[in-house]
Design an enzyme around this catalytic site. Sequence first.
Site, mmCIF file in Angstrom:
data_model
loop_
_atom_site.group_PDB
_atom_site.id
_atom_site.type_symbol
_atom_site.label_atom_id
_atom_site.label_comp_id
_atom_site.label_asym_id
_atom_site.label_seq_id
_atom_site.Cartn_x
_atom_site.Cartn_y
_atom_site.Cartn_z
ATOM 1 N N LEU A 1 5.586 -11.937 7.439
ATOM 2 C CA LEU A 1 4.312 -11.310 7.062
ATOM 3 C C LEU A 1 3.843 -11.886 5.727
ATOM 4 O O LEU A 1 4.639 -12.077 4.810
ATOM 5 C CB LEU A 1 4.476 -9.794 6.961
ATOM 6 C CG LEU A 1 4.854 -9.051 8.243
ATOM 7 C CD1 LEU A 1 4.697 -7.541 8.042
ATOM 8 C CD2 LEU A 1 4.025 -9.494 9.447
ATOM 9 N N ARG B 1 -1.733 -14.207 3.574
ATOM 10 C CA ARG B 1 -2.507 -15.382 4.006
ATOM 11 C C ARG B 1 -2.506 -15.557 5.524
ATOM 12 O O ARG B 1 -3.252 -16.386 6.047
ATOM 13 C CB ARG B 1 -1.984 -16.637 3.312
ATOM 14 C CG ARG B 1 -2.305 -16.627 1.809
ATOM 15 C CD ARG B 1 -2.079 -17.964 1.136
ATOM 16 N NE ARG B 1 -2.688 -18.002 -0.179
ATOM 17 C CZ ARG B 1 -2.040 -17.804 -1.331
ATOM 18 N NH1 ARG B 1 -0.752 -17.542 -1.332
ATOM 19 N NH2 ARG B 1 -2.690 -17.872 -2.479
ATOM 20 N N GLY C 1 5.432 -5.642 4.502
ATOM 21 C CA GLY C 1 6.408 -6.126 3.514
ATOM 22 C C GLY C 1 6.245 -5.413 2.178
ATOM 23 O O GLY C 1 7.216 -4.940 1.572
ATOM 24 N N HIS C 2 4.983 -5.313 1.723
ATOM 25 C CA HIS C 2 4.725 -4.603 0.457
ATOM 26 C C HIS C 2 5.081 -3.122 0.589
ATOM 27 O O HIS C 2 5.632 -2.516 -0.333
ATOM 28 C CB HIS C 2 3.242 -4.672 0.076
ATOM 29 C CG HIS C 2 2.716 -6.055 -0.162
ATOM 30 N ND1 HIS C 2 1.868 -6.687 0.714
ATOM 31 C CD2 HIS C 2 2.899 -6.912 -1.190
ATOM 32 C CE1 HIS C 2 1.539 -7.877 0.233
ATOM 33 N NE2 HIS C 2 2.163 -8.041 -0.922
#
Length: 294
Positions: free
Chosen positions: A194, A197, A32-33
């Site tokens: 996603l 954590r 995602g990042h």
Amino acid sequence: MHIVHSINDLRHTLQGAACRAFVPTMGNLHEGHLKLMRMARTAADQRATASPQNAGKAMTVASIFVNRLQFAPHEDFDSYPRTFERDCEQLKANGCDVVFAPTEKDLYPEPQVFKVHPPAELADILEGAFRPGFFVGVSTVVHKLFNVVQPDIAMFGKKDYQQLMVIRRMVQQMALPIEIIGGETERANDGLALSSRNGYLSVEERAEAVQLSLALKTMIAKVKEGLTSSKLNIAAIEEHAMQTLRERGWQPDYMTVRKQHDLSPVSKITTDPLVVLGAARLGKTRLIDNLEII
Ligand code: PAF
């Protein structure tokens, strides 16, 4: 790729950049990042080449900073996964020019007593109701990061839907000259959103975790059915989702249908775009997710 820690070094490194695109993170990066990073690269390059004198002067910046201000004392600040070297390798491979990784002393050399307080109607609901002070911590650090990076564009994931909304409102109300771009939530093959954590989940919990997004999908189906038949009972839809998760051993904080534009509750049939949002604890791990109703 430059890695800098102090505000002065960052400002020095960014001197002369015609367009700055920024991805704030707390590290422990996932796809995602990285997708946000690639979006930042493309957006910055496009902007810079749009004016020929700026071609080649686009810079992308990612920050890695686990922000104590947004964690309550009982939350996972100390155990939050820190994977700096791997994060840097991944950022480099995905178009990042500069990693800003301040220590707490770099970013908060003295106690941060000036803070950004977002309005209660936006920040004290949903996540803010269960994590008091969370959005004060997020808004304060993001405002400070914006001041030091001075980005033209900044990317945030829609996975943290309310956070994205709080940041958009802050930028608009404070007249910050920054375009905020929301990236779609990245999901594992089974549909789990996603999240840094997810790494806390045991093998069994990981297999169960997809049930949060499945419960949200069921809510969407019921909302659509209710809108079509003009028999929409939001409270029943929300309670059914909570109960379904409880029966599977989860502890849900909320499963709710809201208006996309201000996250206010839905009380009657509406043509406003809606979003379903959920937060629930599975074992010791608290997961959040959302899906826009389209
Ligand atoms: O979404 C996050 O990772 C954090 O809340 C952010 C925006 C980097 C601020 O610490």
